[in-house]
Design an enzyme around this catalytic site. Structure first.
Site, PDB file in Angstrom:
ATOM      1  N   ASN A 210       0.852  -1.195   0.000  1.00  0.00           N
ATOM      2  CA  ASN A 210       0.000   0.000   0.000  1.00  0.00           C
ATOM      3  C   ASN A 210       0.883   1.239   0.000  1.00  0.00           C
ATOM      4  O   ASN A 210       2.114   1.134  -0.054  1.00  0.00           O
ATOM      5  CB  ASN A 210      -0.956  -0.023   1.203  1.00  0.00           C
ATOM      6  CG  ASN A 210      -0.191  -0.094   2.503  1.00  0.00           C
ATOM      7  OD1 ASN A 210       0.542   0.817   2.849  1.00  0.00           O
ATOM      8  ND2 ASN A 210      -0.336  -1.201   3.217  1.00  0.00           N
ATOM      9  N   ASP A 279      -4.247  -6.438   4.876  1.00  0.00           N
ATOM     10  CA  ASP A 279      -5.316  -7.218   5.507  1.00  0.00           C
ATOM     11  C   ASP A 279      -5.379  -8.645   4.946  1.00  0.00           C
ATOM     12  O   ASP A 279      -5.938  -9.528   5.584  1.00  0.00           O
ATOM     13  CB  ASP A 279      -6.672  -6.523   5.299  1.00  0.00           C
ATOM     14  CG  ASP A 279      -6.764  -5.262   6.156  1.00  0.00           C
ATOM     15  OD1 ASP A 279      -6.339  -5.312   7.317  1.00  0.00           O
ATOM     16  OD2 ASP A 279      -7.241  -4.226   5.639  1.00  0.00           O
ATOM     17  N   LYS A 289       7.759 -17.621 -10.883  1.00  0.00           N
ATOM     18  CA  LYS A 289       6.961 -16.471 -11.316  1.00  0.00           C
ATOM     19  C   LYS A 289       5.665 -16.935 -12.008  1.00  0.00           C
ATOM     20  O   LYS A 289       5.703 -17.862 -12.822  1.00  0.00           O
ATOM     21  CB  LYS A 289       7.823 -15.665 -12.296  1.00  0.00           C
ATOM     22  CG  LYS A 289       7.216 -14.375 -12.743  1.00  0.00           C
ATOM     23  CD  LYS A 289       8.144 -13.713 -13.767  1.00  0.00           C
ATOM     24  CE  LYS A 289       7.417 -12.560 -14.435  1.00  0.00           C
ATOM     25  NZ  LYS A 289       8.114 -12.089 -15.624  1.00  0.00           N
ATOM     26  N   PHE A 323      -4.372   3.057  14.829  1.00  0.00           N
ATOM     27  CA  PHE A 323      -4.771   4.041  13.833  1.00  0.00           C
ATOM     28  C   PHE A 323      -5.952   3.455  13.068  1.00  0.00           C
ATOM     29  O   PHE A 323      -6.158   2.242  13.066  1.00  0.00           O
ATOM     30  CB  PHE A 323      -3.631   4.328  12.847  1.00  0.00           C
ATOM     31  CG  PHE A 323      -2.697   5.421  13.289  1.00  0.00           C
ATOM     32  CD1 PHE A 323      -1.933   5.291  14.437  1.00  0.00           C
ATOM     33  CD2 PHE A 323      -2.575   6.595  12.551  1.00  0.00           C
ATOM     34  CE1 PHE A 323      -1.060   6.291  14.848  1.00  0.00           C
ATOM     35  CE2 PHE A 323      -1.708   7.611  12.940  1.00  0.00           C
ATOM     36  CZ  PHE A 323      -0.949   7.459  14.093  1.00  0.00           C
ATOM     37  N   LYS A 341     -10.998  -3.932  19.037  1.00  0.00           N
ATOM     38  CA  LYS A 341      -9.601  -4.335  19.244  1.00  0.00           C
ATOM     39  C   LYS A 341      -9.104  -3.993  20.643  1.00  0.00           C
ATOM     40  O   LYS A 341      -7.917  -4.120  20.935  1.00  0.00           O
ATOM     41  CB  LYS A 341      -8.735  -3.688  18.166  1.00  0.00           C
ATOM     42  CG  LYS A 341      -9.196  -4.118  16.760  1.00  0.00           C
ATOM     43  CD  LYS A 341      -8.372  -3.508  15.653  1.00  0.00           C
ATOM     44  CE  LYS A 341      -9.005  -3.807  14.311  1.00  0.00           C
ATOM     45  NZ  LYS A 341      -8.042  -4.017  13.238  1.00  0.00           N
TER      46      LYS A 341
HETATM   47  O1  PMT Z   1       3.097   6.006   6.455  1.00  0.00           O
HETATM   48  P1  PMT Z   1       2.544   7.340   5.992  1.00  0.00           P
HETATM   49  O2  PMT Z   1       2.731   7.566   4.516  1.00  0.00           O
HETATM   50  O3  PMT Z   1       3.066   8.468   6.849  1.00  0.00           O
HETATM   51  O4  PMT Z   1       0.951   7.310   6.205  1.00  0.00           O
HETATM   52  C1  PMT Z   1       0.402   7.264   7.481  1.00  0.00           C
HETATM   53  C2  PMT Z   1      -0.803   6.321   7.542  1.00  0.00           C
HETATM   54  C3  PMT Z   1      -1.916   6.861   6.665  1.00  0.00           C
HETATM   55  C4  PMT Z   1      -0.400   4.918   7.086  1.00  0.00           C
HETATM   56  C5  PMT Z   1      -1.238   6.236   9.049  1.00  0.00           C
HETATM   57  O5  PMT Z   1      -1.537   7.523   9.505  1.00  0.00           O
HETATM   58  C6  PMT Z   1      -2.411   5.335   9.259  1.00  0.00           C
HETATM   59  O6  PMT Z   1      -3.557   5.711   9.095  1.00  0.00           O
HETATM   60  N1  PMT Z   1      -2.108   4.060   9.646  1.00  0.00           N
HETATM   61  C7  PMT Z   1      -3.126   2.995   9.795  1.00  0.00           C
HETATM   62  C8  PMT Z   1      -3.292   2.292   8.477  1.00  0.00           C
HETATM   63  C9  PMT Z   1      -4.229   1.098   8.588  1.00  0.00           C
HETATM   64  O7  PMT Z   1      -3.829  -0.004   8.294  1.00  0.00           O
HETATM   65  O8  PMT Z   1      -5.444   1.345   9.071  1.00  0.00           O
HETATM   66  P2  PMT Z   1      -6.611   0.223   9.231  1.00  0.00           P
HETATM   67  O9  PMT Z   1      -7.810   0.992   9.539  1.00  0.00           O
HETATM   68  O10 PMT Z   1      -6.611  -0.695   8.069  1.00  0.00           O
HETATM   69  O11 PMT Z   1      -6.131  -0.619  10.502  1.00  0.00           O
HETATM   70  C10 PMT Z   1      -6.581  -0.313  11.818  1.00  0.00           C
HETATM   71  C11 PMT Z   1      -5.491  -0.616  12.815  1.00  0.00           C
HETATM   72  O12 PMT Z   1      -5.271  -2.037  12.852  1.00  0.00           O
HETATM   73  C12 PMT Z   1      -4.162   0.029  12.539  1.00  0.00           C
HETATM   74  O13 PMT Z   1      -3.597   0.419  13.777  1.00  0.00           O
HETATM   75  C13 PMT Z   1      -3.352  -1.104  11.922  1.00  0.00           C
HETATM   76  O14 PMT Z   1      -1.939  -0.960  12.192  1.00  0.00           O
HETATM   77  C14 PMT Z   1      -3.913  -2.311  12.634  1.00  0.00           C
HETATM   78  N2  PMT Z   1      -3.856  -3.567  11.859  1.00  0.00           N
HETATM   79  C15 PMT Z   1      -4.463  -3.685  10.658  1.00  0.00           C
HETATM   80  C16 PMT Z   1      -4.438  -4.894   9.994  1.00  0.00           C
HETATM   81  C17 PMT Z   1      -3.780  -5.974  10.604  1.00  0.00           C
HETATM   82  N3  PMT Z   1      -3.700  -7.150   9.991  1.00  0.00           N
HETATM   83  N4  PMT Z   1      -3.203  -5.838  11.788  1.00  0.00           N
HETATM   84  C18 PMT Z   1      -3.234  -4.666  12.443  1.00  0.00           C
HETATM   85  O15 PMT Z   1      -2.691  -4.531  13.538  1.00  0.00           O
END
Ligand code: PMT
Length: 404
Positions: A210, A279, A289, A323, A341
């Site tokens: 991503n 995810d 490949k 986040f 969570k």
């Molecule tokens: O890296 P930059 O370019 O500075 O950009 C910053 C950012 C946009 C990446 C950052 O500010 C941000 O929003 N990070 C969270 C990205 C994300 O994966 O969000 P989500 O809503 O999909 O996930 C929710 C939370 O679960 C996040 O804390 C994520 O780290 C966590 N997660 C998600 C999937 C997974 N399999 N395990 C997790 O722990």
């Protein structure tokens, strides 16, 4: 707020000009003091032009006989009118003078008169840095509570490779800005941060990823380090340098990120999951490949481990901050993720707003807290946002403890 920038006589003196510019960008007024030998490397005019202020170059040079006789002695006045003293580059000679209390020029005299926070950014040849005299001087200065930034390791101007290079001016500026706010409030904390994207292989040459650059997570690591925390930064693949003073654990996939974070969580007092973790992943990656033979290809994707949810179920009394990257319903989605969570705070990040979010130096977020509060944080640099997150995280922890 005013800071004194003391510049020592070393080849890295030219980088102090960049530091002056960065300090001013933080909203600080910069008063420069050049040692006599710094003036051999860079002119006072450079700093005068950059800061718009008079540059002090010598103990008596800038004062008339009348001034000298007046009760206002300049080094005392400078010491009183500035909130932070930063010395960059801090040469071996300056470290020795400071450690032993010698006062034979303006900067060393100012050092003795200065009572506020002091930031030292050493830079010198590797052998000089490793010399027992410098090591002993450094330990005296550390014991006085001065913040030491760097040096970094790398190619030095003298032709050797090793520690001795001036730390990145951005990193020095961040420590000075935190010192100007008098923030040592994360001292004693161990902050575990995840940053950047993950890469999930499809075959030996392709992967799913991503747009995360790691800037938000690295800004959090830098801010925590500047405020006195021990920082462990678990980072996916990014193209930005790690903040000095921070332990970096490099990973590639979501599974590796999970193992690295869960493996270090026991040490942490605060955990922040800013990484953009994939995810979904391909569980059986072909050894060769994928050929371009079929008209269409389908990927069979499985969910990756939800690291934040696992941390939430095992967090104990650690503060857990996640986040949420959303394109709509920011508050309700952030709240849903916080509950599902078991996080204490979610930093809600609308990622379809121009000029913020992924890749940008700026961000604009809403802090959704377990106490029920939602705090909008207006557009600012990721470094500023990182400090705001820590301000609220510490307040939140007090509120959560008080309600138990
Ligand atoms: O890296 P930059 O370019 O500075 O950009 C910053 C950012 C946009 C990446 C950052 O500010 C941000 O929003 N990070 C969270 C990205 C994300 O994966 O969000 P989500 O809503 O999909 O996930 C929710 C939370 O679960 C996040 O804390 C994520 O780290 C966590 N997660 C998600 C999937 C997974 N399999 N395990 C997790 O722990």
């Amino acid at each position: 707020m005013n800071v004194v920038l003391g510049v020592g006589g070393g080849i890295a003196a030219y980088k102090a000009a960049e530091l002056a510019r960065l300090l001013m960008r933080q909203g600080l007024q910069v008063n420069t003091v050049l040692t006599h030998s710094a003036g051999e490397f860079i002119t006072p005019l450079t700093f005068a032009a950059l800061t718009g202020r008079k540059v002090i170059t010598d103990l008596f040079a800038n004062r008339s006989a009348e001034d000298i006789l007046s009760s206002s002695v300049e080094h005392i006045q400078v010491a009183q009118e500035n909130q932070v003293l930063v010395v960059a580059p801090a040469t071996a000679d300056l470290l020795a003078k400071f450690a032993h209390g010698l006062a034979d020029d303006f900067l060393s005299t100012l050092y003795l008169a200065f009572t506020g926070p002091i930031v030292l950014a050493p830079a010198m040849n590797t052998n000089m840095w490793n010399h027992p005299a410098t090591v002993a001087n450094l330990s005296v200065l550390r014991a006085r509570g001065h913040r030491i930034v760097g040096p970094d390791a790398g190619d030095l101007a003298c032709g050797t490779v090793g520690p001795g290079r001036l730390a990145d001016p951005e990193q020095i500026a961040a420590v000075v800005a935190a010192a100007a706010l008098n923030k040592e409030d994360l001292s004693g904390e161990v902050v575990l941060i995840s940053a950047g994207p993950t890469q999930e292989p499809l075959d030996p040459v392709r992967y799913i990823t991503n747009r995360s650059s790691g800037k938000m997570g690295y800004a959090l690591a830098e801010a925590a380090n500047a405020r006195g925390a021990q920082v462990i930064l678990v980072s996916g693949p990014v193209h930005i340098p790690p903040p000095p003073g921070v332990e970096v654990v490099s990973v590639r996939t979501a599974h590796q990120m999970r193992d690295a974070i869960v493996g270090r969580m026991e040490e942490a007092t605060i955990i922040i999951k800013s990484a953009a973790v994939a995810d979904y992943y391909v569980s059986t990656v072909p050894a060769s490949k994928i050929k371009k033979t079929a008209a269409r290809v389908s990927l069979d994707l499985e969910p990756t481990p939800d690291i934040l949810a696992e941390l939430g179920s095992r967090k104990g009394d650690r503060l857990l901050i996640g986040f949420a990257a959303e394109t709509s319903d920011l508050i309700s989605e952030s709240r849903r993720k916080m509950k599902a969570k078991k996080a204490d705070m979610i930093v809600g990040n609308l990622v379809n707003v121009d000029g913020t979010g992924f890749e940008s130096d700026l961000n604009e977020v809403t802090l959704v807290m377990a106490t029920g509060e939602t705090i909008p944080v207006a557009r600012a640099t990721k470094r500023e946002i990182a400090h705001i997150i820590f301000d609220h995280a510490l307040r939140l922890r007090l509120a959560l403890h008080a309600s138990q």
